[in-house]
Design a protein around this motif. Structure first.
Motif, PDB file in Angstrom:
ATOM      1  N   GLY A   1       7.248  -5.598  -0.606  1.00 22.62           N
ATOM      2  CA  GLY A   1       5.948  -6.034  -0.091  1.00 22.62           C
ATOM      3  C   GLY A   1       5.421  -7.241  -0.852  1.00 22.62           C
ATOM      4  N   PHE A   2       5.517  -7.204  -2.208  1.00 22.60           N
ATOM      5  CA  PHE A   2       5.063  -8.336  -3.013  1.00 22.60           C
ATOM      6  C   PHE A   2       5.910  -9.580  -2.732  1.00 22.60           C
ATOM      7  CE2 PHE A   2       2.999  -5.324  -6.138  1.00 22.60           C
ATOM      8  CZ  PHE A   2       1.714  -5.790  -5.892  1.00 22.60           C
ATOM      9  N   LEU A   3       7.217  -9.386  -2.500  1.00 22.24           N
ATOM     10  CA  LEU A   3       8.089 -10.522  -2.205  1.00 22.24           C
ATOM     11  C   LEU A   3       7.702 -11.180  -0.890  1.00 22.24           C
ATOM     12  CD1 LEU A   3      10.614 -12.046  -3.217  1.00 22.24           C
ATOM     13  CD2 LEU A   3      11.983 -10.490  -1.834  1.00 22.24           C
ATOM     14  N   ILE A   4       7.396 -10.367   0.104  1.00 23.04           N
ATOM     15  CA  ILE A   4       6.976 -10.910   1.398  1.00 23.04           C
ATOM     16  C   ILE A   4       5.657 -11.664   1.265  1.00 23.04           C
ATOM     17  CG2 ILE A   4       6.171 -10.277   3.712  1.00 23.04           C
ATOM     18  CD1 ILE A   4       8.198  -7.982   3.655  1.00 23.04           C
ATOM     19  N   LEU A   5       4.703 -11.074   0.546  1.00 24.56           N
ATOM     20  CA  LEU A   5       3.391 -11.711   0.388  1.00 24.56           C
ATOM     21  C   LEU A   5       3.477 -12.966  -0.477  1.00 24.56           C
ATOM     22  CD1 LEU A   5       1.101  -8.569  -0.118  1.00 24.56           C
ATOM     23  CD2 LEU A   5       1.401  -9.953   1.947  1.00 24.56           C
ATOM     24  N   ALA A   6       4.376 -12.959  -1.477  1.00 24.36           N
ATOM     25  CA  ALA A   6       4.486 -14.118  -2.367  1.00 24.36           C
ATOM     26  C   ALA A   6       5.016 -15.340  -1.635  1.00 24.36           C
ATOM     27  CB  ALA A   6       5.393 -13.778  -3.551  1.00 24.36           C
ATOM     28  N   HIS A   7       5.862 -15.122  -0.624  1.00 29.29           N
ATOM     29  CA  HIS A   7       6.437 -16.241   0.127  1.00 29.29           C
ATOM     30  C   HIS A   7       5.743 -16.466   1.476  1.00 29.29           C
ATOM     31  CE1 HIS A   7       9.681 -15.285  -2.740  1.00 29.29           C
ATOM     32  NE2 HIS A   7       9.971 -16.563  -2.658  1.00 29.29           N
TER      33      HIS A   7
ATOM     34  N   ALA B   1       0.827  -1.206   0.000  1.00 29.35           N
ATOM     35  CA  ALA B   1       0.000   0.000   0.000  1.00 29.35           C
ATOM     36  C   ALA B   1       0.863   1.259   0.000  1.00 29.35           C
ATOM     37  CB  ALA B   1      -0.929  -0.008   1.216  1.00 29.35           C
ATOM     38  N   SER B   2       1.922   1.259   0.814  1.00 26.48           N
ATOM     39  CA  SER B   2       2.811   2.416   0.871  1.00 26.48           C
ATOM     40  C   SER B   2       3.513   2.635  -0.465  1.00 26.48           C
ATOM     41  CB  SER B   2       3.849   2.211   1.980  1.00 26.48           C
ATOM     42  OG  SER B   2       4.796   3.256   1.991  1.00 26.48           O
ATOM     43  N   GLY B   3       3.950   1.555  -1.101  1.00 24.53           N
ATOM     44  CA  GLY B   3       4.605   1.682  -2.402  1.00 24.53           C
ATOM     45  C   GLY B   3       3.677   2.250  -3.455  1.00 24.53           C
ATOM     46  N   LEU B   4       2.435   1.779  -3.490  1.00 19.07           N
ATOM     47  CA  LEU B   4       1.468   2.272  -4.476  1.00 19.07           C
ATOM     48  C   LEU B   4       1.159   3.750  -4.267  1.00 19.07           C
ATOM     49  CD1 LEU B   4      -1.029  -0.752  -4.615  1.00 19.07           C
ATOM     50  CD2 LEU B   4       0.629  -0.060  -6.369  1.00 19.07           C
ATOM     51  N   VAL B   5       0.953   4.145  -3.018  1.00 15.58           N
ATOM     52  CA  VAL B   5       0.652   5.550  -2.723  1.00 15.58           C
ATOM     53  C   VAL B   5       1.815   6.446  -3.107  1.00 15.58           C
ATOM     54  CG1 VAL B   5       0.212   7.193  -0.859  1.00 15.58           C
ATOM     55  CG2 VAL B   5      -1.020   5.024  -0.918  1.00 15.58           C
ATOM     56  N   ARG B   6       3.032   6.013  -2.776  1.00 19.78           N
ATOM     57  CA  ARG B   6       4.211   6.836  -3.074  1.00 19.78           C
ATOM     58  C   ARG B   6       4.502   6.879  -4.565  1.00 19.78           C
ATOM     59  NH1 ARG B   6       8.288   4.084   0.833  1.00 19.78           N
ATOM     60  NH2 ARG B   6       9.830   5.273  -0.350  1.00 19.78           N
ATOM     61  N   ILE B   7       4.171   5.822  -5.326  1.00 17.66           N
ATOM     62  CA  ILE B   7       4.303   5.875  -6.786  1.00 17.66           C
ATOM     63  C   ILE B   7       3.350   6.911  -7.364  1.00 17.66           C
ATOM     64  CG2 ILE B   7       3.828   4.580  -8.906  1.00 17.66           C
ATOM     65  CD1 ILE B   7       4.984   2.115  -7.524  1.00 17.66           C
ATOM     66  N   PHE B   8       2.115   6.927  -6.848  1.00 21.72           N
ATOM     67  CA  PHE B   8       1.144   7.934  -7.288  1.00 21.72           C
ATOM     68  C   PHE B   8       1.639   9.339  -6.966  1.00 21.72           C
ATOM     69  CE2 PHE B   8      -2.466  10.683  -6.178  1.00 21.72           C
ATOM     70  CZ  PHE B   8      -3.120  10.723  -7.404  1.00 21.72           C
TER      71      PHE B   8
ATOM     72  N   LEU C   1      11.777   5.489  -7.493  1.00 19.16           N
ATOM     73  CA  LEU C   1      12.619   4.311  -7.328  1.00 19.16           C
ATOM     74  C   LEU C   1      12.452   3.693  -5.942  1.00 19.16           C
ATOM     75  CD1 LEU C   1      15.929   5.452  -9.088  1.00 19.16           C
ATOM     76  CD2 LEU C   1      14.279   3.750  -9.893  1.00 19.16           C
ATOM     77  N   SER C   2      12.436   4.540  -4.893  1.00 15.09           N
ATOM     78  CA  SER C   2      12.247   4.006  -3.544  1.00 15.09           C
ATOM     79  C   SER C   2      10.859   3.389  -3.392  1.00 15.09           C
ATOM     80  CB  SER C   2      12.443   5.123  -2.514  1.00 15.09           C
ATOM     81  OG  SER C   2      11.436   6.110  -2.636  1.00 15.09           O
ATOM     82  N   SER C   3       9.870   3.957  -4.071  1.00 13.77           N
ATOM     83  CA  SER C   3       8.508   3.410  -4.010  1.00 13.77           C
ATOM     84  C   SER C   3       8.444   2.042  -4.677  1.00 13.77           C
ATOM     85  CB  SER C   3       7.525   4.367  -4.681  1.00 13.77           C
ATOM     86  OG  SER C   3       7.598   5.655  -4.122  1.00 13.77           O
ATOM     87  N   VAL C   4       9.132   1.911  -5.819  1.00 13.75           N
ATOM     88  CA  VAL C   4       9.146   0.619  -6.521  1.00 13.75           C
ATOM     89  C   VAL C   4       9.839  -0.443  -5.661  1.00 13.75           C
ATOM     90  CG1 VAL C   4      10.084  -0.595  -8.532  1.00 13.75           C
ATOM     91  CG2 VAL C   4       9.011   1.640  -8.810  1.00 13.75           C
ATOM     92  N   VAL C   5      10.937  -0.062  -5.005  1.00 10.25           N
ATOM     93  CA  VAL C   5      11.634  -1.011  -4.118  1.00 10.25           C
ATOM     94  C   VAL C   5      10.713  -1.452  -2.978  1.00 10.25           C
ATOM     95  CG1 VAL C   5      13.529  -1.263  -2.477  1.00 10.25           C
ATOM     96  CG2 VAL C   5      13.927  -0.160  -4.687  1.00 10.25           C
ATOM     97  N   THR C   6      10.010  -0.477  -2.371  1.00  8.37           N
ATOM     98  CA  THR C   6       9.075  -0.804  -1.295  1.00  8.37           C
ATOM     99  C   THR C   6       7.970  -1.721  -1.793  1.00  8.37           C
ATOM    100  OG1 THR C   6       9.504   1.331  -0.242  1.00  8.37           O
ATOM    101  CG2 THR C   6       7.507   0.178   0.422  1.00  8.37           C
ATOM    102  N   LEU C   7       7.442  -1.422  -2.978  1.00 12.11           N
ATOM    103  CA  LEU C   7       6.368  -2.241  -3.551  1.00 12.11           C
ATOM    104  C   LEU C   7       6.846  -3.659  -3.824  1.00 12.11           C
ATOM    105  CD1 LEU C   7       3.449  -2.247  -4.677  1.00 12.11           C
ATOM    106  CD2 LEU C   7       4.423  -1.590  -6.888  1.00 12.11           C
ATOM    107  N   LEU C   8       8.021  -3.793  -4.425  1.00  6.61           N
ATOM    108  CA  LEU C   8       8.560  -5.122  -4.720  1.00  6.61           C
ATOM    109  C   LEU C   8       8.848  -5.904  -3.444  1.00  6.61           C
ATOM    110  CD1 LEU C   8      10.983  -4.323  -7.685  1.00  6.61           C
ATOM    111  CD2 LEU C   8       8.730  -5.413  -7.784  1.00  6.61           C
TER     112      LEU C   8
END
Length: 200
Positions: free
Chosen positions: A150-156, A118-125, A141-148
């Protein structure tokens, strides 16, 4: 007038930091302890995860007790019951954390992953809505890293719940320790410079 005002501000700043300068060695030692604890946590992330869950449990119990104490200071049965119920729920959740730390770690990791996404998506916007003259690319760039992340944590998940909180705790301790060490060294240098000025 400006020079006098600036000199006064620097004098006050020197007086405020004088007690800390005398204890710069203790501040550096505290930072070293933090760094060592951080590397120990990174070396045993599962134990660090359990420890972080226990810390959250203690915080929830303390928050619940505070909510119940606050409830007795409110007027009206409706508000009292709501605050007291919230306090009881906090305390129960804290004790459940102690009873089943792995379940609590899984839940906290899920919340953490969702919060990072959620934080990554908001900061990308926000990055795309910023003016092009501002350093929006770094925010993106920092938003994309945060988003990735988060997705990495949720994927595993739920496997990631065994080590994610421990890694976050270890990294936080190391960075906090580095900050304390940097502060202590900066205070020492400031003290050395201020002591050298009168004799120069």
């Amino acid at each position: 007038m400006t020079t006098l005002s600036g000199s006064t501000q620097r004098l006050h700043a020197g007086l405020d930091t004088a007690p800390l300068r005398a204890k710069w060695g203790w501040i550096v030692c505290l930072g070293v302890v933090y760094v060592i604890a951080g590397f120990i946590a990174l070396g045993s992330v599962m134990m660090a995860t359990v420890a972080s869950v226990f810390v959250v449990g203690v915080m929830m119990i303390v928050a619940g007790i505070a909510e119940i104490i606050n409830a007795f200071q409110l007027k009206g049965w409706g508000k009292f019951l709501i605050w007291a119920l919230l306090g009881v729920l906090y305390i129960v959740a804290g004790f459940v954390t102690f009873e089943n730390p792995l379940f609590a770690a899984a839940l906290l990791t899920l919340v953490l992953g969702g919060a990072l996404v959620a934080s990554g998506l908001v900061r990308i916007f926000l990055a795309f809505s910023m003016k092009r003259e501002s350093p929006w690319i770094w925010v993106l760039l920092s938003s994309v890293v945060t988003l990735l992340l988060g997705f990495l944590i949720l994927a595993h998940w739920p496997v990631s719940s065994v080590y994610v909180l421990g890694i976050f705790l270890g990294v936080d301790l190391v960075t906090a320790g580095a900050a304390w060490i940097g502060l202590g060294i900066a205070l020492r240098r400031g003290g050395v410079q201020s002591a050298a000025r009168p004799g120069s």
